[in-house]
Write a protein that holds these residues in place. Structure first.
Motif, PDB file in Angstrom:
ATOM      1  N   LYS A   6      -0.241  -8.876  -8.446  1.00 52.41           N
ATOM      2  CA  LYS A   6      -1.325  -8.465  -7.597  1.00 52.41           C
ATOM      3  C   LYS A   6      -2.320  -9.494  -7.280  1.00 52.41           C
ATOM      4  O   LYS A   6      -2.735  -9.993  -6.106  1.00 52.41           O
ATOM      5  CB  LYS A   6      -1.943  -7.010  -8.073  1.00 52.41           C
ATOM      6  N   ASP A 104      -7.728  -5.299  -5.979  1.00 54.60           N
ATOM      7  CA  ASP A 104      -7.321  -4.270  -4.881  1.00 54.60           C
ATOM      8  C   ASP A 104      -8.165  -4.314  -3.609  1.00 54.60           C
ATOM      9  O   ASP A 104      -7.787  -4.535  -2.615  1.00 54.60           O
ATOM     10  CB  ASP A 104      -6.822  -2.872  -5.129  1.00 54.60           C
ATOM     11  N   TYR A 107      -8.413  -7.564  -1.865  1.00 58.17           N
ATOM     12  CA  TYR A 107      -7.228  -7.950  -0.916  1.00 58.17           C
ATOM     13  C   TYR A 107      -7.394  -7.144   0.316  1.00 58.17           C
ATOM     14  O   TYR A 107      -7.031  -7.567   1.161  1.00 58.17           O
ATOM     15  CB  TYR A 107      -6.047  -7.385  -1.640  1.00 58.17           C
TER      16      TYR A 107
END
Length: 260
Positions: A6, A104, A107
């Motif tokens: 990630k 997260d 992104y």
């Protein structure tokens, strides 16, 4: 490994956005490295070129003894100049590095940059007209030259829009656009306005086609030691300039006898 992937995807996406927006190589590599440095136990290598980004991560697995490697490659097939995107990605990466947002959210914010354009497409073509007439004013043109330059700027916008929709590359777009600018200026000076400087009317809209930012970025890359990137970007700027010169020269050769 999921957490590793990630963060690597986030760093790669940030580099892709910046490179497509015309950022210099040092800024792309530095931003990606700072994002990856959030995990101090990982070793990483980032190599950015004008047409590709390479990223390699080496991290210890769950056993703590063996090491896992992750390599990502991203092909960059097109670039433009978008300083707002460069600023926005830098801003997001700083917040991520300071711990103000997580991976997260970083992104997701970068994904939003691709979905919401900064301004509508038509505004870019309107600005070509204002920039063209702005240069004419700077060159001390008169009112007739101003009107003719506005017409040439409109032709510039129409040709650029049409050739882009037809899928032409930058070389053909700039050659066709410069050709039509000269044709418009010569015909306008012959049949619409008298006592105008054709040179000023041609030069003013042509300034919109000069690859000045590409040249500046190429010089900056070269000074930073990224010779491959600097050389390729300078070559790109030279080719675009030659395309503009070719279109202009061809039109001058074709239309030169009209003003005599």
């Amino acid at each position: 490994m999921e957490r590793t992937r990630k963060l690597a995807d986030t760093a790669m996406f940030a580099g892709e956005l910046m490179l497509r927006a015309g950022a210099d190589i040092y800024r792309v590599e530095d931003t990606m490295s700072r994002i990856l440095d959030r995990e101090t136990t990982w070793s990483h290598e980032v190599v950015a070129l004008p047409t590709a980004i390479y990223l390699t991560l080496v991290t210890e697995n769950e056993k703590g003894k063996e090491k896992d490697a992750l390599s990502l490659v991203k092909r960059i097939d097109s670039t433009s100049i978008n300083l707002n995107t460069i600023y926005a990605v830098n801003h997001i990466s700083r917040k991520l590095c300071l711990g103000q947002i997580d991976v997260d959210e970083a992104y997701e914010r970068m994904v939003k940059l691709t979905k919401k354009p900064l301004y509508p497409e038509y505004l870019e073509y309107i600005c070509y007209i204002f920039v063209s007439t702005g240069f004419l004013i700077m060159f001390d043109g008169n009112i007739n030259e101003f009107i003719l330059t506005a017409i040439a700027g409109t032709v510039l916008s129409l040709v650029k829009y049409t050739t882009k929709k037809w899928g032409f590359n930058d070389i053909c777009i700039n050659a066709a656009t410069s050709f039509m600018i000269v044709v418009t200026a010569v015909l306008g000076a012959k049949y619409l306005f008298k006592n105008v400087s054709v040179d000023l009317v041609i030069i003013s809209p042509l300034m919109c086609l000069v690859p000045g930012v590409k040249c500046t970025t190429a010089i900056k890359d070269t000074l930073n030691g990224d010779y491959a990137s600097g050389g390729s970007r300078m070559l790109e700027a030279i080719i675009i300039s030659l395309a503009v010169a070719t279109g202009t020269g061809a039109a001058m050769a074709l239309m030169g006898g009209i003003l005599r």
